[in-house]
Design an enzyme around this catalytic site. Structure first.
Site, PDB file in Angstrom:
ATOM      1  N   GLN A 191     -15.860   9.077   5.802  1.00  0.00           N
ATOM      2  CA  GLN A 191     -15.612   8.018   4.815  1.00  0.00           C
ATOM      3  C   GLN A 191     -16.287   8.349   3.476  1.00  0.00           C
ATOM      4  O   GLN A 191     -15.738   8.002   2.409  1.00  0.00           O
ATOM      5  CB  GLN A 191     -16.053   6.637   5.344  1.00  0.00           C
ATOM      6  CG  GLN A 191     -17.511   6.487   5.745  1.00  0.00           C
ATOM      7  CD  GLN A 191     -17.795   6.914   7.188  1.00  0.00           C
ATOM      8  OE1 GLN A 191     -17.036   7.671   7.782  1.00  0.00           O
ATOM      9  NE2 GLN A 191     -18.903   6.452   7.754  1.00  0.00           N
ATOM     10  N   GLN A 259     -34.363  31.542  12.425  1.00  0.00           N
ATOM     11  CA  GLN A 259     -32.937  31.211  12.488  1.00  0.00           C
ATOM     12  C   GLN A 259     -32.614  30.474  13.783  1.00  0.00           C
ATOM     13  O   GLN A 259     -31.912  29.477  13.788  1.00  0.00           O
ATOM     14  CB  GLN A 259     -32.050  32.465  12.423  1.00  0.00           C
ATOM     15  CG  GLN A 259     -32.074  33.152  11.084  1.00  0.00           C
ATOM     16  CD  GLN A 259     -31.816  32.190   9.942  1.00  0.00           C
ATOM     17  OE1 GLN A 259     -30.782  31.538   9.912  1.00  0.00           O
ATOM     18  NE2 GLN A 259     -32.759  32.096   9.016  1.00  0.00           N
ATOM     19  N   HIS A 262     -32.867  26.706  14.164  1.00  0.00           N
ATOM     20  CA  HIS A 262     -31.947  25.820  13.442  1.00  0.00           C
ATOM     21  C   HIS A 262     -30.967  25.132  14.384  1.00  0.00           C
ATOM     22  O   HIS A 262     -30.616  23.972  14.191  1.00  0.00           O
ATOM     23  CB  HIS A 262     -31.118  26.621  12.424  1.00  0.00           C
ATOM     24  CG  HIS A 262     -31.724  26.664  11.059  1.00  0.00           C
ATOM     25  ND1 HIS A 262     -31.889  25.534  10.303  1.00  0.00           N
ATOM     26  CD2 HIS A 262     -32.189  27.686  10.310  1.00  0.00           C
ATOM     27  CE1 HIS A 262     -32.444  25.873   9.136  1.00  0.00           C
ATOM     28  NE2 HIS A 262     -32.638  27.174   9.122  1.00  0.00           N
ATOM     29  N   GLU A 327     -25.216  36.807   7.366  1.00  0.00           N
ATOM     30  CA  GLU A 327     -25.588  35.815   6.354  1.00  0.00           C
ATOM     31  C   GLU A 327     -26.921  36.219   5.706  1.00  0.00           C
ATOM     32  O   GLU A 327     -27.036  36.293   4.493  1.00  0.00           O
ATOM     33  CB  GLU A 327     -25.707  34.445   7.031  1.00  0.00           C
ATOM     34  CG  GLU A 327     -26.054  33.315   6.080  1.00  0.00           C
ATOM     35  CD  GLU A 327     -26.402  32.027   6.821  1.00  0.00           C
ATOM     36  OE1 GLU A 327     -26.611  32.070   8.053  1.00  0.00           O
ATOM     37  OE2 GLU A 327     -26.495  30.980   6.151  1.00  0.00           O
ATOM     38  N   HIS A 328     -27.949  36.450   6.557  1.00  0.00           N
ATOM     39  CA  HIS A 328     -29.269  36.892   6.087  1.00  0.00           C
ATOM     40  C   HIS A 328     -29.549  38.285   6.643  1.00  0.00           C
ATOM     41  O   HIS A 328     -29.372  38.507   7.841  1.00  0.00           O
ATOM     42  CB  HIS A 328     -30.382  35.971   6.603  1.00  0.00           C
ATOM     43  CG  HIS A 328     -30.192  34.528   6.261  1.00  0.00           C
ATOM     44  ND1 HIS A 328     -29.688  33.612   7.151  1.00  0.00           N
ATOM     45  CD2 HIS A 328     -30.456  33.846   5.112  1.00  0.00           C
ATOM     46  CE1 HIS A 328     -29.648  32.416   6.579  1.00  0.00           C
ATOM     47  NE2 HIS A 328     -30.101  32.518   5.344  1.00  0.00           N
ATOM     48  N   ASP A 361     -35.241  30.399   2.048  1.00  0.00           N
ATOM     49  CA  ASP A 361     -34.769  29.046   2.356  1.00  0.00           C
ATOM     50  C   ASP A 361     -35.335  28.015   1.390  1.00  0.00           C
ATOM     51  O   ASP A 361     -34.752  26.940   1.208  1.00  0.00           O
ATOM     52  CB  ASP A 361     -35.183  28.654   3.786  1.00  0.00           C
ATOM     53  CG  ASP A 361     -34.290  29.304   4.816  1.00  0.00           C
ATOM     54  OD1 ASP A 361     -33.145  29.643   4.473  1.00  0.00           O
ATOM     55  OD2 ASP A 361     -34.746  29.476   5.964  1.00  0.00           O
ATOM     56  N   HIS A 420      12.603  32.704 -20.019  1.00  0.00           N
ATOM     57  CA  HIS A 420      11.398  33.467 -20.338  1.00  0.00           C
ATOM     58  C   HIS A 420      11.697  34.469 -21.448  1.00  0.00           C
ATOM     59  O   HIS A 420      10.967  34.576 -22.432  1.00  0.00           O
ATOM     60  CB  HIS A 420      10.910  34.231 -19.101  1.00  0.00           C
ATOM     61  CG  HIS A 420      10.202  33.395 -18.087  1.00  0.00           C
ATOM     62  ND1 HIS A 420      10.811  32.398 -17.379  1.00  0.00           N
ATOM     63  CD2 HIS A 420       8.915  33.421 -17.642  1.00  0.00           C
ATOM     64  CE1 HIS A 420       9.940  31.852 -16.547  1.00  0.00           C
ATOM     65  NE2 HIS A 420       8.775  32.449 -16.695  1.00  0.00           N
TER      66      HIS A 420
END
Lengths: 434, 434
Positions: A191, A259, A262, A327-328, A361, A420
């Site tokens: 929402q 990592q 997480h 990613e890292h 981070d 054109h």
């Protein structure tokens, strides 16, 4: 037990392919639910948002209380300790300084045909940042999303952050204040995304939505994409550490666990040319997994998705890293620069043993919103560019049109696009007649 | 009859909102069909692609003939006239020269804390370009997609172009040759997108897919997004011309018709401060619509989506342009620079009456792949950046970690991410002990 692979082993290719292909995320199919929520918010605006907030967040709001007032924000920020305030300020300053260097330059030049060409960058008019509530409500993520937007020059930056049972995170509000956020709404879920994309009586629509969220938020972002711009849909976090023998295995273990803690779907991989280091890091991880606060999460991640790969040399490590496109990427090796030169695909590189990923981070400066799930092969972390867009510019002179117009006429004819061609011909005829 | 609006009129806001909100595209829902095709190609590879090509393109291929050989390309290119060859070469050279200026710079600096920070750009490893077959098989689009990829340094660039009944467009092959494309496959539809994204026995997978296509191609690109990168999903073309009284109405009419002739869903809008010019352009359009080859398409577009808006002054024109966020914007006014400074959202701007939009389609230099459907509010045209990605870099020294590490420890504690904090603490403890 994590996977243990030997890059010189007979089965390595099969095992490595299996590791790369492991499905780490099992997104529930919430698309129908999300479509209904978006349709409801489009149809009924505030009324729908307020009802859904009462149902999902157990919080009764009115159009007037949907948005935090300045006094409410001041009061909550007042609860933050001086210690935390100072740390957040250091992070904000460093992130801002890094991202200010990303502002791209406009260009304009006149070529030999006499055409003046170039481009101009302009900011997105309004941006919305989704901030999760509860456990994953990270002030650092607010800084990482909001600061690039403000550095880009976005005039209106709105945050939506759900406050289940009315619980707000004072650090999130402080991070928003430090980053220069203009509006904060205590709404969340699909929402909130719908309200940002389509607008309601109380929430003006935005042009771009960024920020992490659960499966409902991700599905809603996919659905409103096109109506507004969105950032990437982030998957679970990943780290690849490449380490040689001269390392403290405890440090590497903690980097990998930072990592793993997480998310149970996070992935930590070690590549080393030293089998003894492989064993030592594994032992250190096992040890920390007895005491770490988030040992259940980190333990599940390490057990299900962790991997240790031994390689004959660092060239092979670079090759594998390019397949993983992490990613890292931590390069804990004697010559990190030389190894970095061989890396083609990575979201962020952390050079040398003194650069734990956790620095990135929070306070390093570069963005921590980075491409996951091998998407560093084709995409980049969040930056100022995500809140800018480029308008290309061209100006012909009569001479320039004479020089290059005939080629355009020819190609328009080849493509059967008569108007054109005529739009050029009409001008060239005028030049020939005058 | 196009819509005629007066910005000073009483109902203008309602009418303008209706114009902006008009749904111009009615995409058939082909998602289930496309999902099945992708699953089939993933499961059966070449066999599935060949069967689908036989069914949809009435063309029997083998794994060996799926790709054009160099000899086949040479033979087809030999059919192109010297005249067309020269025009395409001029276009390629100008597009390349423009895009070479887009190559971004790497950066590296050391800040006062002693941290070395920066970023590095690297090309996508392999890219795939979808080229439609039949009527919409435009050599100019091949140049516009392929040249930025090659300028970015993409090593492997593959094209898929369906050849229904075996009919290939020699100009498309020549454009691919001029742009430096490495592989050309005579396959199309969702099966081509699936082959590019997942690979088959004969088509190696790519990392990024760009290029226009029909509803099946667009749905397939949406579905493989995440597995690979994609460009935007393009909608029907649009032009907004802002013209003052000093213009040749025929030129403006032709510029507007050069969008309208693309597609019945294309949209051409004129904004002028001169009611006489409005009438004159309308009359000129009506006249050309009697003779234009593509008058049925252009006529339907103009009738259903065309609009003429009169404004009291050019400031109001700029305001409206920013609401429309047009793909193409022509500024046919005395001081185009001054008006351009007021434009915040547009894909490409064409400055002055000597710059017909068609120049930008072919030989101007800037890209003709541009954001449609108001998405210029948050996105840009295709560029070299679409084929590059940025890796951020950070290197701490012991001194830098001492300076900023404690803030990271604090924030990790605030976010209840213990291992994050410990990875910094372990290193700081070591420094304190030695």
């Amino acid at each position: 037990m994590p996977v243990y692979l030997d890059a010189a082993g007979a089965d390595f290719k099969t095992q490595f392919t299996a590791l790369l292909g492991a499905k780490r995320e099992d997104s529930p199919d919430v698309d129908a639910t999300v479509a209904a929520i978006i349709a409801d918010v489009r149809a009924r605006g505030d009324a729908a948002v307020l009802e859904l907030t009462a149902r999902f967040d157990r919080l009764d709001l009115t159009p007037e209380t949907m948005r935090f007032s300045t006094a409410e924000i001041d009061a909550l920020i007042g609860e933050v300790s001086a210690h935390e305030r100072e740390a957040l300020q250091i992070a904000a300053d460093r992130i801002r300084a890094y991202h200010e260097r990303q502002i791209p330059e406009d260009a304009s030049w006149t070529d030999e045909a006499g055409a003046t060409l170039g481009w101009r960058w302009t900011p997105v008019g309004a941006a919305g940042l989704y901030v999760p509530g509860g456990l994953a409500s990270y002030p650092s993520s607010v800084l990482m999303n909001a600061i690039p937007a403000k550095v880009a020059g976005v005039e209106r930056l709105a945050i939506t952050v759900p406050t289940p049972d009315g619980q707000a995170n004072p650090l999130v509000l402080l991070a928003a204040r430090l980053a220069g956020v203009d509006e904060i709404y205590r709404i969340g879920g699909a929402q909130a995304i719908a309200a940002l994309a389509y607008g309601t009586q109380s929430v003006a629509p935005v042009d771009k939505i960024t920020g992490p969220g659960n499966a409902y938020v991700a599905a809603a972002k996919r659905r409103v994409f096109g109506r507004v711009g969105i950032d990437m849909i982030a998957g679970p976090s990943e780290i690849l550490v490449i380490a040689d023998r001269d390392n403290n295995p405890d440090w590497i273990a903690l980097d990998m666990l930072s990592q793993a803690e997480h998310d149970e779907s996070a992935q930590s991989i070690l590549i080393t040319d030293d089998p003894a280091m492989a064993k030592a890091v594994e032992a250190a991880i096992d040890r920390y997994l007895h005491t770490l606060e988030r040992r259940e999460i980190a333990g599940a991640s390490w057990r299900d998705f962790g991997a240790i790969i031994t390689v004959p040399d660092m060239d092979r490590a670079a090759e594998l890293a390019n397949c993983i496109a992490p990613e890292h990427l931590e390069l804990c090796v004697a010559d990190a620069e030389m190894l970095a030169d061989k890396i083609k695909h990575a979201g962020a590189i952390f050079m040398g043993a003194w650069t734990p990923e956790a620095i990135g981070d929070y306070v390093g400066g570069p963005n921590h919103v980075l491409p996951t799930a091998r998407s560093a092969r084709f995409s980049s972390g969040l930056s100022v560019l995500d809140f800018l867009k480029r308008t290309t510019m061209a100006r012909m002179t009569p001479a320039a049109l004479r020089a290059i117009g005939p080629a355009a006429e020819t190609l328009a004819t080849s493509e059967s696009l008569e108007a054109h061609g005529l739009s050029v011909t009409a001008r060239l005829n005028h030049l020939n007649e005058h």
